[in-house]
Every structure is written in C-alpha cells, then in structure tokens.
Design a protein around this motif. Structure first.
Motif, short mmCIF file in Angstrom:
data_model
loop_
_atom_site.label_atom_id
_atom_site.label_comp_id
_atom_site.label_asym_id
_atom_site.label_seq_id
_atom_site.Cartn_x
_atom_site.Cartn_y
_atom_site.Cartn_z
N ILE A 186 0.86 -1.19 0.00
CA ILE A 186 0.00 0.00 0.00
C ILE A 186 0.89 1.24 0.00
CG2 ILE A 186 -1.75 1.34 1.23
CD1 ILE A 186 -2.92 -1.18 2.33
N LYS A 187 0.70 2.05 -1.04
CA LYS A 187 1.53 3.25 -1.21
C LYS A 187 0.67 4.50 -1.10
CE LYS A 187 5.06 0.60 -2.57
NZ LYS A 187 6.27 0.40 -1.74
N GLU A 188 1.32 5.63 -0.86
CA GLU A 188 0.63 6.92 -0.86
C GLU A 188 -0.06 7.10 -2.20
OE1 GLU A 188 -0.97 9.76 0.95
OE2 GLU A 188 0.83 9.08 2.01
N GLY A 189 -1.35 7.47 -2.17
CA GLY A 189 -2.12 7.66 -3.39
C GLY A 189 -2.96 6.46 -3.79
N ASP A 190 -2.72 5.31 -3.13
CA ASP A 190 -3.51 4.11 -3.45
C ASP A 190 -4.92 4.20 -2.90
OD1 ASP A 190 -1.54 2.78 -4.86
OD2 ASP A 190 -0.86 1.58 -3.15
N LEU A 191 -5.13 5.02 -1.87
CA LEU A 191 -6.43 5.11 -1.20
C LEU A 191 -6.94 6.54 -1.23
CD1 LEU A 191 -5.55 2.91 1.92
CD2 LEU A 191 -6.85 2.19 -0.09
N SER A 192 -8.22 6.70 -0.95
CA SER A 192 -8.86 8.02 -1.00
C SER A 192 -8.67 8.81 0.29
CB SER A 192 -10.36 7.86 -1.28
OG SER A 192 -10.98 7.10 -0.24
N VAL A 193 -8.05 8.19 1.29
CA VAL A 193 -7.81 8.86 2.57
C VAL A 193 -6.31 8.83 2.87
CG1 VAL A 193 -10.09 8.23 3.45
CG2 VAL A 193 -8.12 6.74 3.91
N PRO A 194 -5.84 9.62 3.83
CA PRO A 194 -4.41 9.58 4.18
C PRO A 194 -4.00 8.21 4.70
CG PRO A 194 -5.48 11.52 5.13
CD PRO A 194 -6.58 10.64 4.61
N ILE A 195 -2.79 7.81 4.38
CA ILE A 195 -2.23 6.61 5.00
C ILE A 195 -1.14 7.03 5.99
CG2 ILE A 195 -2.73 5.16 3.00
CD1 ILE A 195 0.30 5.20 2.38
N PHE A 196 -0.99 6.22 7.02
CA PHE A 196 0.02 6.48 8.03
C PHE A 196 0.99 5.31 8.02
CE2 PHE A 196 -3.69 8.94 9.14
CZ PHE A 196 -3.15 10.17 9.45
N ASP A 197 2.09 5.53 7.33
CA ASP A 197 3.13 4.51 7.18
C ASP A 197 3.96 4.51 8.46
OD1 ASP A 197 5.51 3.15 6.63
OD2 ASP A 197 5.56 3.79 4.54
N THR A 198 3.75 3.51 9.30
CA THR A 198 4.41 3.51 10.61
C THR A 198 5.93 3.41 10.49
OG1 THR A 198 3.98 1.13 10.81
CG2 THR A 198 2.41 2.62 11.86
N THR A 199 6.42 2.82 9.41
CA THR A 199 7.87 2.76 9.21
C THR A 199 8.44 4.16 9.02
OG1 THR A 199 7.66 0.58 8.19
CG2 THR A 199 9.74 1.76 7.85
N LEU A 200 7.80 4.94 8.15
CA LEU A 200 8.26 6.31 7.92
C LEU A 200 8.13 7.17 9.17
CD1 LEU A 200 6.79 7.13 4.37
CD2 LEU A 200 9.19 6.69 4.96
N ILE A 201 7.00 7.02 9.86
CA ILE A 201 6.77 7.81 11.07
C ILE A 201 7.80 7.47 12.14
CG2 ILE A 201 5.15 8.14 13.00
CD1 ILE A 201 2.88 7.70 10.90
N HIS A 202 8.05 6.19 12.31
CA HIS A 202 8.97 5.73 13.36
C HIS A 202 10.42 6.13 13.07
CE1 HIS A 202 9.91 2.10 16.22
NE2 HIS A 202 9.78 3.22 16.89
N THR A 203 10.82 5.99 11.81
CA THR A 203 12.19 6.36 11.47
C THR A 203 12.41 7.87 11.59
OG1 THR A 203 11.60 6.33 9.09
CG2 THR A 203 12.66 4.37 10.00
N GLN A 204 11.38 8.66 11.25
CA GLN A 204 11.52 10.11 11.40
C GLN A 204 11.66 10.48 12.87
OE1 GLN A 204 11.89 12.52 8.88
NE2 GLN A 204 12.56 13.58 10.73
N ALA A 205 10.93 9.78 13.73
CA ALA A 205 11.06 10.03 15.17
C ALA A 205 12.45 9.68 15.67
CB ALA A 205 10.01 9.23 15.93
N ALA A 206 13.02 8.61 15.12
CA ALA A 206 14.39 8.22 15.49
C ALA A 206 15.40 9.28 15.05
CB ALA A 206 14.74 6.87 14.87
#
Length: 230
Positions: free
Chosen positions: A204-224
């Motif tokens: 599942i990639k950004e733009g695949d759905l009609s609502v925002p997706i929350f990619d926990t990998t991206l979120i978690h790595t940015q927090a790190a």
C-alpha cells in the motif's frame, strides 16, 4: 549526534528499510558525509515467529531485553524496535532497560492528531489488530480505531505478512486484496488507514487510497532521526 540502537530482524526486510531511511534522513538534515550513528541487533526471525505461534511473549521479552542490553553496552541512548508487533512488550522493555524507547504507536498518534482525524483503520498482524497495545496509545489521544471485521481478512493479512511480505515477496494479487480490505474500512468510516506493520508499505503506497495513509515505518524512522538530532 545521539547514538540509537535498532532491534531488527523482525523482519530483515523492514530492518533494511529502517537503516536506509534513518541514514538518508540524517544526511538530508546535515549533508556532506553525515549519516546515522547507530547499532543494529538483528534476530533470526524464525525464533521470534516460534514464540509468537506459542503465545510465548515471556521468551520474546527475554530475547529483546538481551538485545537491548547489548545495544546499551555499545553506547545506545535510545532503543528502536523495528516492528509494530514487538511493541506489545515495549513499555515493559523500556522499564527494564532504563533507556528511552521510541514508541511506534505514540508517534503514529501524534501524526494522526496533526491531521485532526478522529477515526482510523488499522492493518497489521493479528496481535496488532486484535490486542490493545497499539490501539490504547491512540485512544489516549481521543482517536477511535477500527479493524477488519472479517476473520478471513484478518487471517489473510496475518498470513501474508509472515509468508510473503516478511520474505520480500510482493504480488499484484496480494496488493489488490489489501486495497479491498482497506477500502472496506474506509466505507465503515475510517478517515485514514494505519499501515500497522512495517512490511505493509510494500503493498500500500501513498495515493492508493482516497484517505491519508500512516506509514508507521516512515513515522517511526523520522522520530528516530529527530531523537538523534535533538
């Protein structure tokens, strides 16, 4: 720069993504030849999976604690668990190791709040979807979480995480089914979809759905990254 310790191998596929994203993120901020100062303890996934199948979280906790102790002895100033499901024992691990643990669900809740959403869908392993350790962190922020109601859908997600995505196998058929399940959650009122397993962004990639997706990998790595540069 603060040194972090990554606990990975759960799976190696997503751990590779963590290492790549964190290093790129540090370089984006600092430029030149600046990259992340980090340590990685990577498990043999089969041993973790055997514990999961037997619902033996005590053995998994002991394994993760040993890994965290190795990382702490190497100078790590915070621990990053490179898997959503392992956060079932994250609070216990943080208390035992005496280091900050950057919590994937807490960081995800912050990002959902930024978009002012009140109801989101959660996809992940059965542990992540059915137990409360992830959802409770969202509830604390006033966010309602829904999961697939069909046992068949939950079984499909769980199976493909371990038998396909965790091995780096991605098929169009699996992607189609994931999107159908996510769209079912949207029809039930989900204003966003949490990719609550670090392998789900493979399908599942950004733009695949009609609502925002929350990619926990991206979120978690940015927090790190933010912790390292704080």
């Amino acid at each position: 720069m603060k040194k972090i310790g990554l606990i990975g191998g759960i799976s190696w596929v997503s751990t590779s993504d963590y290492y790549t994203l964190i290093n790129k993120g540090i370089n984006d901020k600092l430029g030149g030849l600046n990259f992340s100062e980090c340590l990685i303890y990577s498990f043999n996934y089969a041993e973790i999976k055997k514990n999961n199948d037997n619902n033996d979280w005590d053995s998994t906790f002991k394994m993760l604690l040993k890994a965290a102790e190795v990382l702490k002895s190497g100078g790590a100033e915070a621990i990053v668990l490179c898997a959503n499901t392992m956060h079932l024992i994250a609070d216990k691990l943080q208390n035992a190791i005496g280091l900050p643990l950057i919590h994937i669900a807490e960081e995800t809740a912050v990002e959902i709040q930024k978009k002012q959403l009140k109801k989101v869908g959660l996809l992940g392993t059965k542990f992540t979807m059915e137990l409360d350790f992830f959802k409770d962190k969202l509830t604390e922020k006033g966010i309602e979480t829904i999961i697939p109601t069909s046992q068949e859908d939950k079984d499909f997600i769980h199976y493909t995480i371990f038998e396909e995505l965790g091995r780096g196998i991605v098929t169009e058929e699996t992607k189609k089914r994931y999107l159908e399940i996510a769209n079912g959650l949207i029809q039930n009122g989900a204003e966003g979809i949490i990719l609550g397993c670090t392998e789900i962004p493979l399908v599942i990639k950004e733009g695949d759905l009609s609502v925002p997706i929350f990619d926990t990998t991206l979120i978690h790595t940015q927090a790190a990254i933010n912790f390292q540069l704080s």
